[in-house]
Design an enzyme around this catalytic site. Structure first.
Site, PDB file in Angstrom:
ATOM      1  N   GLY A  45      -9.364 -10.593  11.832  1.00  0.00           N
ATOM      2  CA  GLY A  45     -10.098  -9.432  12.305  1.00  0.00           C
ATOM      3  C   GLY A  45     -11.009  -8.823  11.245  1.00  0.00           C
ATOM      4  O   GLY A  45     -11.299  -9.412  10.201  1.00  0.00           O
ATOM      5  N   GLY A 184     -20.099  10.023   3.707  1.00  0.00           N
ATOM      6  CA  GLY A 184     -18.816   9.921   4.403  1.00  0.00           C
ATOM      7  C   GLY A 184     -17.789  10.799   3.737  1.00  0.00           C
ATOM      8  O   GLY A 184     -18.069  11.516   2.776  1.00  0.00           O
ATOM      9  N   ALA A 323      -4.726  -0.752   8.767  1.00  0.00           N
ATOM     10  CA  ALA A 323      -3.987  -1.980   9.038  1.00  0.00           C
ATOM     11  C   ALA A 323      -2.489  -1.718   9.041  1.00  0.00           C
ATOM     12  O   ALA A 323      -1.743  -2.330   9.808  1.00  0.00           O
ATOM     13  CB  ALA A 323      -4.346  -3.037   7.999  1.00  0.00           C
ATOM     14  N   HIS A 447      11.459   2.008 -19.279  1.00  0.00           N
ATOM     15  CA  HIS A 447      10.657   2.571 -20.369  1.00  0.00           C
ATOM     16  C   HIS A 447      10.116   1.433 -21.218  1.00  0.00           C
ATOM     17  O   HIS A 447      10.852   0.519 -21.589  1.00  0.00           O
ATOM     18  CB  HIS A 447      11.502   3.497 -21.244  1.00  0.00           C
TER      19      HIS A 447
END
Length: 476
Positions: A45, A184, A323, A447
């Site tokens: 897709g 956007g 997704a 660590h």
């Protein structure tokens, strides 16, 4: 057109081979169903071929390009790095091809029938599939609609030239913009702005009709600082009113809350656009399947439509166009068809942005917590105080934890900084298990690692962070 004489019978037909569709197909096959998957263009897709994978290849390249430029500080001498866009485009083709083959192989190994063509419902239990001059009809017991969505431009902008780009265009563009305007407010817009700034392009971001980035206020502040550091010019609450093409670029007119009309010249304009579900040509109207006023297919908590034997998943249903959502819903639909009782709860879907540095956000922001009348307390830890991030030179960023002061229940976890994407799985798990402060504080952290920054943010909630400057918080 050649029309098949007889309708062929199938058990489960899935329309769309994107993340929702092929995950549904494989899960259904695991549960013993005979599955037919119909895909019009390419398996995987939009996500695999034009969206998620190409965009993350771009952000990964930008991160690599940035790191090479800073390698000398680590004692690695490298000649000046240059970006070869043609090689990047070839890499995209190679990666997407490999992943498509992987999806096809998985389907074949699970004995899933793959049909190439355009599908349309011709009756309550019939589908017609057109492929070139061939047209076949199929009768089915169950069907799943997973046809995804497509991006559309704002009404004020028409795609009149190759310099106006949606995501499908940007990651196939063979020309590196000299000045890119990003229009956007979603994660793709943020990633594009950050990526092309790292590539050396002049970037101006118009935050479309939004006063801020939509994250917790601490993350918003840090991202604003990072964009300024990356020399990205930012205009908030912006609306483009007109775009005109000239010989060498574009003339863009936009307005903000502070200015009615501002001109801006650029070589290219990237637009996030709005997602529209791919349902208009499926023939849903003749089926009587209920849709919202925006065209999304209405489903129940099992992804079942108003036609009980037909299900819908992913971008064709309401919710975030991710997704992650499509995959979860696809598996749930397959399980429901197989007689199981799946649970789809999208409360803690992580918000991820592969910016430089990356962002991960899960749960409520501090503003949202306060709006619910909950007495919130928060803890923060800067990556500048994390030993591992100091040695890598990636010190930008912060981790923030928000909890209910009365119950100590963790309500939100937000991070900007290298390692945020990987740590987001732990954030989601803690919120899903209704963890309290002690649950997050108790485990041992490796660590040196960025995990320690998360742990110290938790400890900062109660005034115990070792590497934070002491505050007035009461020590426990």
């Amino acid at each position: 057109m050649v029309v098949g004489e007889l309708s062929q019978t199938r058990d489960l037909i899935i329309i769309g081979g994107g993340p929702g569709g092929y995950n549904a197909a494989i899960r259904a096959a695991q549960l013993g169903k005979d599955v037919t998957l119909i895909e019009q263009t390419a398996l995987g897709g939009t996500c695999l071929n034009k969206g998620c994978i190409p965009s993350k290849l771009w952000t990964h390249t930008a991160r690599t390009y940035r790191d090479i430029q800073h390698a000398e500080a680590l004692g690695v001498d490298i000649d000046k790095a240059t970006l070869n866009l043609n090689k990047l485009l070839k890499r995209k083709e190679l990666v997407t091809k490999q992943l498509r083959r992987g999806v096809q192989s998985l389907c074949e190994k699970n004995q899933i029938e793959i049909i190439e063509g355009k599908a349309v419902f011709t009756g309550l239990n019939k589908i017609g599939v057109e492929h070139g001059h061939q047209y076949d009809t199929y009768t089915f017991n169950h069907a799943i609609v997973a046809t995804g969505s497509q991006k559309e431009l704002p009404e004020a902008i028409s795609k009149t030239c190759s310099r106006i780009l949606l995501s499908d265009d940007l990651f196939s563009c063979s020309e590196m913009p000299d000045h890119l305007v990003v229009y956007g407010h979603d994660y793709i817009a943020l990633e594009v702005a950050s990526t092309y700034a790292a590539f050396g392009t002049k970037v101006t971001m118009l935050l479309e009709e939004a006063a801020d980035f939509g994250f917790d206020e601490t993350i918003n502040r840090e991202l604003t600082r990072q964009f300024k550091k990356q020399k990205i010019k930012l205009y908030k609450s912006a609306v483009i009113t007109d775009v005109t093409e000239f010989e060498d670029g574009l003339q863009i007119q936009f307005k903000t809350e502070k200015s009615a009309n501002q001109p801006l010249e650029a070589t290219h304009l990237f637009i996030s656009g709005s997602s529209q579900p791919n349902v208009s040509e499926l023939g849903l109207d003749r089926m009587g399947i209920e849709q919202t006023t925006d065209g999304y297919i209405q489903v129940n908590h099992f992804q079942q439509t108003s036609a009980s034997h037909i299900y819908a998943v992913g971008d064709v249903t309401e919710g975030p166009t991710l997704a992650t959502k499509a995959i979860k819903e696809g598996k749930a639909a397959a399980e429901a068809i197989a007689g199981r009782h799946p649970d789809v709860n999208l409360t803690f879907v992580p918000t991820i942005a592969h910016t430089l540095p990356p962002i991960a956000s899960v749960g409520m922001t501090e503003k949202e917590v306060n709006a619910h009348g909950i007495a919130a307390r928060s803890g923060e830890f800067s990556l500048g105080g994390n030993g591992y991030r100091v040695l890598t030179g990636q010190r930008d960023g912060i981790v923030k934890i928000i909890s209910d002061q009365e119950t100590e229940l963790i309500l939100g976890i937000h991070m900007i900084g290298e390692g945020a994407i990987e740590l987001s799985a732990s954030f989601v798990q803690l919120l899903e298990m209704a963890a309290k402060e002690e649950d997050a504080k108790y485990p041992l952290m490796a660590h040196p690692s960025v995990n320690e920054a998360f742990q110290e943010a938790v400890e900062d909630l109660i005034g115990q962070a070792i590497h934070n400057i002491p505050t007035e918080k009461v020590l426990n």
